[in-house]
Design a protein around this motif. Structure first.
Motif, PDB file in Angstrom:
ATOM      1  N   GLY A  53      17.548  74.124  80.777  1.00 22.79           N
ATOM      2  CA  GLY A  53      16.825  74.495  81.762  1.00 22.79           C
ATOM      3  C   GLY A  53      15.947  75.739  81.774  1.00 22.79           C
ATOM      4  N   THR A  54      16.273  76.303  80.371  1.00 22.56           N
ATOM      5  CA  THR A  54      15.251  77.564  79.890  1.00 22.56           C
ATOM      6  C   THR A  54      14.005  76.999  79.282  1.00 22.56           C
ATOM      7  N   GLY A  55      14.309  75.663  79.087  1.00 28.96           N
ATOM      8  CA  GLY A  55      13.131  75.225  78.350  1.00 28.96           C
ATOM      9  C   GLY A  55      13.203  74.888  76.988  1.00 28.96           C
ATOM     10  N   ALA A  56      14.367  75.185  76.334  1.00 30.43           N
ATOM     11  CA  ALA A  56      14.817  75.409  75.198  1.00 30.43           C
ATOM     12  C   ALA A  56      14.835  73.828  74.415  1.00 30.43           C
ATOM     13  N   LYS A  57      14.485  73.801  73.168  1.00 32.08           N
ATOM     14  CA  LYS A  57      14.851  72.513  72.393  1.00 32.08           C
ATOM     15  C   LYS A  57      16.315  72.354  71.811  1.00 32.08           C
ATOM     16  N   VAL A  58      17.151  71.897  72.528  1.00 30.35           N
ATOM     17  CA  VAL A  58      18.387  71.893  72.348  1.00 30.35           C
ATOM     18  C   VAL A  58      19.034  70.267  72.480  1.00 30.35           C
ATOM     19  N   ARG A  59      20.138  69.933  71.621  1.00 26.73           N
ATOM     20  CA  ARG A  59      20.929  68.929  71.649  1.00 26.73           C
ATOM     21  C   ARG A  59      22.434  69.121  71.499  1.00 26.73           C
ATOM     22  N   GLY A  60      23.123  68.294  71.679  1.00 26.47           N
ATOM     23  CA  GLY A  60      24.648  68.398  71.565  1.00 26.47           C
ATOM     24  C   GLY A  60      25.293  67.609  70.638  1.00 26.47           C
ATOM     25  N   ILE A  61      26.480  68.046  69.979  1.00 26.98           N
ATOM     26  CA  ILE A  61      26.995  66.962  69.322  1.00 26.98           C
ATOM     27  C   ILE A  61      28.662  67.385  69.246  1.00 26.98           C
ATOM     28  N   ALA A  62      29.440  66.741  70.068  1.00 27.86           N
ATOM     29  CA  ALA A  62      30.684  66.987  70.092  1.00 27.86           C
ATOM     30  C   ALA A  62      31.740  66.620  68.906  1.00 27.86           C
ATOM     31  N   ALA A  63      32.219  67.351  68.376  1.00 23.54           N
ATOM     32  CA  ALA A  63      32.997  66.979  67.198  1.00 23.54           C
ATOM     33  C   ALA A  63      33.899  68.280  66.954  1.00 23.54           C
ATOM     34  N   ASP A  64      35.461  67.908  66.481  1.00 31.38           N
ATOM     35  CA  ASP A  64      36.259  68.919  66.419  1.00 31.38           C
ATOM     36  C   ASP A  64      36.073  69.452  64.785  1.00 31.38           C
ATOM     37  N   VAL A  65      35.392  70.435  64.448  1.00 29.00           N
ATOM     38  CA  VAL A  65      35.209  70.826  63.178  1.00 29.00           C
ATOM     39  C   VAL A  65      36.444  71.687  62.542  1.00 29.00           C
ATOM     40  N   SER A  66      37.597  71.707  63.235  1.00 19.81           N
ATOM     41  CA  SER A  66      38.719  72.230  62.592  1.00 19.81           C
ATOM     42  C   SER A  66      39.538  71.364  61.858  1.00 19.81           C
ATOM     43  N   THR A  67      38.904  70.131  61.919  1.00 21.58           N
ATOM     44  CA  THR A  67      39.482  68.981  60.907  1.00 21.58           C
ATOM     45  C   THR A  67      38.397  68.488  59.982  1.00 21.58           C
ATOM     46  N   ALA A  68      38.936  67.945  58.945  1.00 21.44           N
ATOM     47  CA  ALA A  68      37.946  67.300  57.968  1.00 21.44           C
ATOM     48  C   ALA A  68      37.197  66.042  58.577  1.00 21.44           C
ATOM     49  N   ALA A  69      38.041  65.279  59.411  1.00 18.70           N
ATOM     50  CA  ALA A  69      37.236  64.088  59.851  1.00 18.70           C
ATOM     51  C   ALA A  69      36.192  64.625  60.987  1.00 18.70           C
ATOM     52  N   GLY A  70      36.374  65.573  61.818  1.00 17.73           N
ATOM     53  CA  GLY A  70      35.572  66.207  62.677  1.00 17.73           C
ATOM     54  C   GLY A  70      34.227  66.649  62.045  1.00 17.73           C
ATOM     55  N   CYS A  71      34.320  67.385  60.833  1.00 17.91           N
ATOM     56  CA  CYS A  71      33.450  67.898  60.094  1.00 17.91           C
ATOM     57  C   CYS A  71      32.301  66.837  59.579  1.00 17.91           C
ATOM     58  N   LYS A  72      33.223  65.971  59.050  1.00 16.06           N
ATOM     59  CA  LYS A  72      32.551  64.578  58.520  1.00 16.06           C
ATOM     60  C   LYS A  72      31.686  64.102  59.672  1.00 16.06           C
ATOM     61  N   ALA A  73      32.135  63.809  60.785  1.00  9.72           N
ATOM     62  CA  ALA A  73      31.427  63.088  62.016  1.00  9.72           C
ATOM     63  C   ALA A  73      30.190  63.937  62.188  1.00  9.72           C
ATOM     64  N   LEU A  74      30.246  65.096  62.321  1.00  3.15           N
ATOM     65  CA  LEU A  74      29.120  66.125  62.549  1.00  3.15           C
ATOM     66  C   LEU A  74      28.096  65.973  61.690  1.00  3.15           C
ATOM     67  N   ILE A  75      28.507  66.124  60.422  1.00  3.96           N
ATOM     68  CA  ILE A  75      27.511  65.964  59.317  1.00  3.96           C
ATOM     69  C   ILE A  75      26.838  64.786  59.072  1.00  3.96           C
ATOM     70  N   ALA A  76      27.635  63.579  59.826  1.00 10.36           N
ATOM     71  CA  ALA A  76      26.897  62.321  59.453  1.00 10.36           C
ATOM     72  C   ALA A  76      25.741  62.246  60.820  1.00 10.36           C
ATOM     73  N   ALA A  77      25.993  62.855  61.832  1.00  8.51           N
ATOM     74  CA  ALA A  77      25.305  63.058  63.146  1.00  8.51           C
ATOM     75  C   ALA A  77      24.149  63.820  62.851  1.00  8.51           C
ATOM     76  N   LEU A  78      24.432  64.979  61.735  1.00  8.76           N
ATOM     77  CA  LEU A  78      23.271  65.981  61.645  1.00  8.76           C
ATOM     78  C   LEU A  78      23.206  66.210  60.133  1.00  8.76           C
ATOM     79  N   PRO A  79      22.585  65.512  59.268  1.00 10.51           N
ATOM     80  CA  PRO A  79      22.737  65.510  57.859  1.00 10.51           C
ATOM     81  C   PRO A  79      22.236  66.861  57.188  1.00 10.51           C
ATOM     82  N   GLU A  80      21.203  67.585  57.924  1.00  9.06           N
ATOM     83  CA  GLU A  80      20.511  68.409  57.215  1.00  9.06           C
ATOM     84  C   GLU A  80      20.341  69.649  58.449  1.00  9.06           C
ATOM     85  N   VAL A  81      20.526  70.921  58.137  1.00  6.15           N
ATOM     86  CA  VAL A  81      20.089  71.907  58.826  1.00  6.15           C
ATOM     87  C   VAL A  81      19.531  73.099  58.286  1.00  6.15           C
ATOM     88  N   ASP A  82      18.811  73.887  58.717  1.00  6.76           N
ATOM     89  CA  ASP A  82      18.228  75.233  58.274  1.00  6.76           C
ATOM     90  C   ASP A  82      19.182  76.492  58.637  1.00  6.76           C
TER      91      ASP A  82
END
Length: 262
Positions: A53-82
């Protein structure tokens, strides 16, 4: 100073509300492509809509990063970040003698291992590209261990150690790793807590907040809770090109609670 993060992708964990959401908003406002993260899809979607609503460039990924499986799923959906902001965290006031082993492990997994796993996944790409920012959202409780939640303080101290160790790996590159240490901050969760205190003690919310700081953080120089935006401002700067000489630092945004000159 004009901070421009255009073309940079930023992941902020635990960013559906509170400090994390304010950080996401600040990074998006500086031009970054921001990825919102939280455990539940509904909350992630709502947080994305709020920023869209503010005009931002944004997307969302639901993942429980407290677990190894959740982190793995997040990384698979977003392979690189700056820019990686390790913000996910839990806290609760609890007597030391009532904290079972499982809770110590859970706090370590949520507050520490989430950042370890994601930094391990994303830092190599940052080093290869010779630019990147990793920021751990620690706390003044990592220096002043709160007797009412020792398990939380332990994890915040651990974050400082991990961040400083990772910074050592960036020597001579354009990658930085830093920690930001908020103090008492008026996030949604804390506001609910303070409203409860106000009702319990027959006070206004402002009175209850002021009394909490005086009683529990008497060394505070600002003598109030910080706003989530005040914490986000520090993080946005640390994530910027302008902060290129700030590396391996524990940057305090805690209102002067920590009574040291270094």
């Amino acid at each position: 100073m004009n901070i421009d993060l255009s073309g940079k992708t930023a992941l902020v964990t635990g960013s559906t509300a509170g400090i994390g959401h304010a950080i996401a908003k600040g990074l998006a406002g500086s031009g970054a492509n921001v990825v919102i993260n939280g455990r539940g899809q509904d909350k992630v979607d709502a947080a994305v809509r709020k920023l869209e609503g503010t005009g931002a460039k944004v997307r969302g990924i639901a993942a429980d990063v407290s677990t190894a499986a959740g982190c793995k799923a997040l990384i698979a959906a977003l392979p690189e970040v700056d820019i990686l902001v390790n913000n996910t965290g839990v806290y609760e006031a609890k007597d030391f003698f009532d904290i079972p082993d499982e809770e110590w492990s859970r706090y370590f997994d949520v507050n520490v291992m989430s950042g370890v796993r994601l930094s391990r996944a994303y830092m190599k790409g940052m080093l290869k590209r010779n630019w990147g920012r990793i920021v751990f959202i620690s706390s003044e409780s990592g220096l002043n261990i709160p007797v009412e939640m020792i398990h939380y303080g332990m994890t915040k101290t651990a974050q400082l150690s991990v961040a400083r160790g990772l910074a050592q790996l960036t020597r001579g590159t354009g990658v930085t790793v830093n920690s930001v240490l908020p103090g008492p901050t008026m996030s949604e969760g804390v506001e609910t807590f303070v409203k409860g205190l106000a009702k319990q003690n027959g006070q206004s919310v402002d009175e209850a907040a002021a009394n909490f700081v005086r009683q529990h953080r008497p060394s505070s120089l600002i003598q109030r809770f910080a706003s989530v935006d005040e914490i986000a401002n520090m993080v946005v700067y640390v994530a910027s090109r302008e902060a290129s000489a700030t590396n391996g630092a524990a940057l305090r945004a805690e209102g002067g609670i920590v009574n040291t000159i270094a």
